[in-house]
Design an enzyme around this catalytic site. Structure first.
Site, PDB file in Angstrom:
ATOM      1  CE  LYS A   1      -9.428   3.224   7.998  1.00 13.41           C
ATOM      2  NZ  LYS A   1      -8.459   2.103   7.884  1.00 13.41           N
TER       3      LYS A   1
ATOM      4  N   GLY B   1       0.801  -1.230   0.000  1.00 13.96           N
ATOM      5  CA  GLY B   1       0.000   0.000   0.000  1.00 13.96           C
ATOM      6  C   GLY B   1       0.831   1.276   0.000  1.00 13.96           C
TER       7      GLY B   1
ATOM      8  CE  LYS C   1      -2.519  -5.258  -6.363  1.00 18.42           C
ATOM      9  NZ  LYS C   1      -3.642  -5.600  -5.510  1.00 18.42           N
TER      10      LYS C   1
HETATM   11  P1  NAP Z   1      -3.796   1.458  -0.521  1.00 18.48           P
HETATM   12  O1  NAP Z   1      -2.575   1.910  -1.210  1.00 18.48           O
HETATM   13  O2  NAP Z   1      -4.975   1.079  -1.341  1.00 18.48           O
HETATM   14  O3  NAP Z   1      -3.432   0.288   0.482  1.00 18.48           O
HETATM   15  C1  NAP Z   1      -4.390  -0.553   1.042  1.00 18.48           C
HETATM   16  C2  NAP Z   1      -3.680  -1.822   1.464  1.00 18.48           C
HETATM   17  O4  NAP Z   1      -4.641  -2.712   2.029  1.00 18.48           O
HETATM   18  C3  NAP Z   1      -3.042  -2.530   0.275  1.00 18.48           C
HETATM   19  O5  NAP Z   1      -1.813  -3.048   0.679  1.00 18.48           O
HETATM   20  C4  NAP Z   1      -4.046  -3.643  -0.012  1.00 18.48           C
HETATM   21  O6  NAP Z   1      -3.472  -4.795  -0.617  1.00 18.48           O
HETATM   22  C5  NAP Z   1      -4.468  -3.983   1.424  1.00 18.48           C
HETATM   23  N1  NAP Z   1      -5.691  -4.778   1.395  1.00 18.48           N
HETATM   24  C6  NAP Z   1      -6.910  -4.425   0.943  1.00 18.48           C
HETATM   25  N2  NAP Z   1      -7.751  -5.466   1.068  1.00 18.48           N
HETATM   26  C7  NAP Z   1      -7.022  -6.507   1.573  1.00 18.48           C
HETATM   27  C8  NAP Z   1      -7.307  -7.845   1.920  1.00 18.48           C
HETATM   28  N3  NAP Z   1      -8.520  -8.392   1.756  1.00 18.48           N
HETATM   29  N4  NAP Z   1      -6.308  -8.604   2.455  1.00 18.48           N
HETATM   30  C9  NAP Z   1      -5.067  -8.114   2.621  1.00 18.48           C
HETATM   31  N5  NAP Z   1      -4.733  -6.846   2.300  1.00 18.48           N
HETATM   32  C10 NAP Z   1      -5.705  -6.063   1.785  1.00 18.48           C
HETATM   33  O7  NAP Z   1      -4.339   2.575   0.472  1.00 18.48           O
HETATM   34  P2  NAP Z   1      -3.560   3.512   1.487  1.00 18.48           P
HETATM   35  O8  NAP Z   1      -3.930   4.898   1.112  1.00 18.48           O
HETATM   36  O9  NAP Z   1      -2.143   3.156   1.622  1.00 18.48           O
HETATM   37  O10 NAP Z   1      -4.333   3.147   2.815  1.00 18.48           O
HETATM   38  C11 NAP Z   1      -3.680   2.444   3.887  1.00 18.48           C
HETATM   39  C12 NAP Z   1      -4.456   2.653   5.154  1.00 18.48           C
HETATM   40  O11 NAP Z   1      -4.526   4.053   5.438  1.00 18.48           O
HETATM   41  C13 NAP Z   1      -5.902   2.152   5.081  1.00 18.48           C
HETATM   42  O12 NAP Z   1      -6.229   1.614   6.340  1.00 18.48           O
HETATM   43  C14 NAP Z   1      -6.690   3.439   4.831  1.00 18.48           C
HETATM   44  O13 NAP Z   1      -8.016   3.321   5.280  1.00 18.48           O
HETATM   45  C15 NAP Z   1      -5.870   4.417   5.658  1.00 18.48           C
HETATM   46  N6  NAP Z   1      -6.041   5.823   5.273  1.00 18.48           N
HETATM   47  C16 NAP Z   1      -5.651   6.239   4.048  1.00 18.48           C
HETATM   48  C17 NAP Z   1      -5.807   7.598   3.719  1.00 18.48           C
HETATM   49  C18 NAP Z   1      -5.403   8.148   2.372  1.00 18.48           C
HETATM   50  O14 NAP Z   1      -5.738   9.305   2.078  1.00 18.48           O
HETATM   51  N7  NAP Z   1      -4.670   7.408   1.545  1.00 18.48           N
HETATM   52  C19 NAP Z   1      -6.372   8.488   4.659  1.00 18.48           C
HETATM   53  C20 NAP Z   1      -6.745   7.995   5.911  1.00 18.48           C
HETATM   54  C21 NAP Z   1      -6.565   6.664   6.224  1.00 18.48           C
HETATM   55  P3  NAP Z   1      -3.412  -4.907  -2.232  1.00 18.48           P
HETATM   56  O15 NAP Z   1      -2.227  -4.125  -2.663  1.00 18.48           O
HETATM   57  O16 NAP Z   1      -3.248  -6.366  -2.460  1.00 18.48           O
HETATM   58  O17 NAP Z   1      -4.700  -4.365  -2.770  1.00 18.48           O
END
Ligand code: NAP
Length: 348
Positions: free
Chosen positions: A165, A12, A41
């Site tokens: 969330k 991610g 990935k």
């Molecule tokens: P991201 O790049 O989409 O990363 C999400 C991660 O979760 C990826 O590694 C994805 O794996 C994994 N994932 C999703 N479904 C899964 C499953 N069934 N089993 C195992 N892994 C799974 O998003 P991000 O922005 O880095 O978000 C990371 C965290 O930060 C999340 O908890 C999100 O809610 C939180 N967050 C993000 C933001 C933002 O603006 N980006 C803001 C607030 C909070 P794959 O690569 O295999 O899909």
């Protein structure tokens, strides 16, 4: 001394930077990905393995499978749980968002309960677990949101990502309170922006930047305000939360709140006249007309468009010791990366 750290979801956007900073700090890092065969990935992780020999170990794990995180968690003192689906355009919110967020948190924390070496869990929640709509702040009669506030207005039908969330963070607190061995520190990030280590473009943050720079909003920006933060600051916040034994509870981590138009203005200052950026906000009545075409329901328009809101981030500064990067650098670093990758045309 906390030596071995598990970071869930190493593929991610946010987790990639956490993994990199931990390796630079000399930690041994275990990280999980859904599929070790997906070289698209995990290329950034295999590159880090070469740069930091014997420090980074990759494991396969799925949020939906009980016991999936066991081997990755063995021998770890800290678990940083970031993996959770972050997408806004979903057909089945229960299956695509709520179930994986909730079941994933439950699986990871049930596993923590079985592995005695774990002393602390750092959970990536979100500011959307603090509040649902901008209107919430007005309804509560307050002028800024803090860690005591909870989102009470999102649901499966209205803002389901925010709902996912919120329920996942609540579940984490419930599970933590049932035992005394490990503690829980929560990071509640705002909208995360800045360069991606993995180079992936499917994340919401990168999509937003691409939409702005590609001229998609040239006719006008929705009058939406978000709290923004740099991805590198968010990664550092997780590591500070892991290191400082005195840290407790939730932490709002946003540099500040800005409208989409203000973000466009920052970009226009950094790249004067070079992109077709919006110069005005779309009036609310127009959003009622066109919002549904952009995936915004009337309720979403009514409760968010044109309504300001602010977060109090003082706990992240005072308790975590985080110092925020200048947000204009965040936006321009992100834009420069997209141009370097030829995803956005570099103006002549
Ligand atoms: P991201 O790049 O989409 O990363 C999400 C991660 O979760 C990826 O590694 C994805 O794996 C994994 N994932 C999703 N479904 C899964 C499953 N069934 N089993 C195992 N892994 C799974 O998003 P991000 O922005 O880095 O978000 C990371 C965290 O930060 C999340 O908890 C999100 O809610 C939180 N967050 C993000 C933001 C933002 O603006 N980006 C803001 C607030 C909070 P794959 O690569 O295999 O899909």
């Amino acid at each position: 001394m906390k030596n071995t750290i598990l970071v869930t979801g190493g593929s991610g956007y946010v987790a990639s930077w956490i993994v990199r900073y931990l390796l630079e700090d000399g930690y041994t890092v275990h990280t999980t990905v859904r599929n070790l065969e997906r070289s698209d990935k995990i290329a950034h992780l295999t590159a880090l393995q070469k740069k930091f020999p014997d420090q980074l170990h990759l494991f396969e794990a799925d949020l939906l499978q009980n016991g999936s995180f066991q081997s990755a968690m063995m021998g770890c003192q800290v678990v940083i749980h970031t993996a959770s689906p972050f997408k806004l355009d979903v057909k089945n919110p229960q299956n695509e968002l709520v179930y994986p967020a909730l079941q994933g948190t439950t699986n990871v924390l049930d596993q923590v309960n079985t592995i005695d070496s774990v002393e602390r869990v750092v959970l990536t929640s979100s500011v959307v677990a603090i509040n649902g709509d901008n209107q919430d702040m007005i309804d509560k009669g307050i002028d800024r949101l803090n860690e005591e506030h909870w989102n009470t207005t999102s649901s499966l039908k209205h803002a389901p990502y925010s709902f996912s969330k919120t329920v996942a963070e609540k579940k984490a607190w419930d599970l933590q309170k049932k035992q005394e061995r490990w503690d829980l520190v929560v990071i509640n990030p705002g909208f995360v922006m800045g360069p991606s280590l993995s180079g992936r473009t499917d994340g919401q943050s990168t999509q937003f930047m691409m939409d702005l720079l590609s001229g998609k909003m040239a006719a006008g920006a929705p009058e939406l305000t978000f709290g923004y933060v740099d991805v590198r600051d968010i990664a550092k916040a997780h590591i500070l939360a892991m290191k400082q034994s005195s840290c407790k509870g939730r932490h709002i981590v946003t540099e500040n709140s800005y409208s989409v138009l203000e973000v466009a203005n920052f970009l226009d200052k950094a790249f004067p006249g070079q992109f077709k950026l919006p110069k005005r906000s779309l009036p609310k009545w127009l959003m009622y007309l066109f919002g549904p075409l952009m995936g915004m329901s009337w309720k979403m328009v009514r409760r968010n468009i044109g309504l300001p809101f602010t977060y109090d981030h003082s706990k992240s500064v005072n308790d975590l010791g985080l110092s925020y990067r200048n947000i204009t650098d965040t936006f321009s670093d992100h834009a420069n990366q997209l141009m370097d990758m030829n995803l956005v045309k570099r103006p002549k």
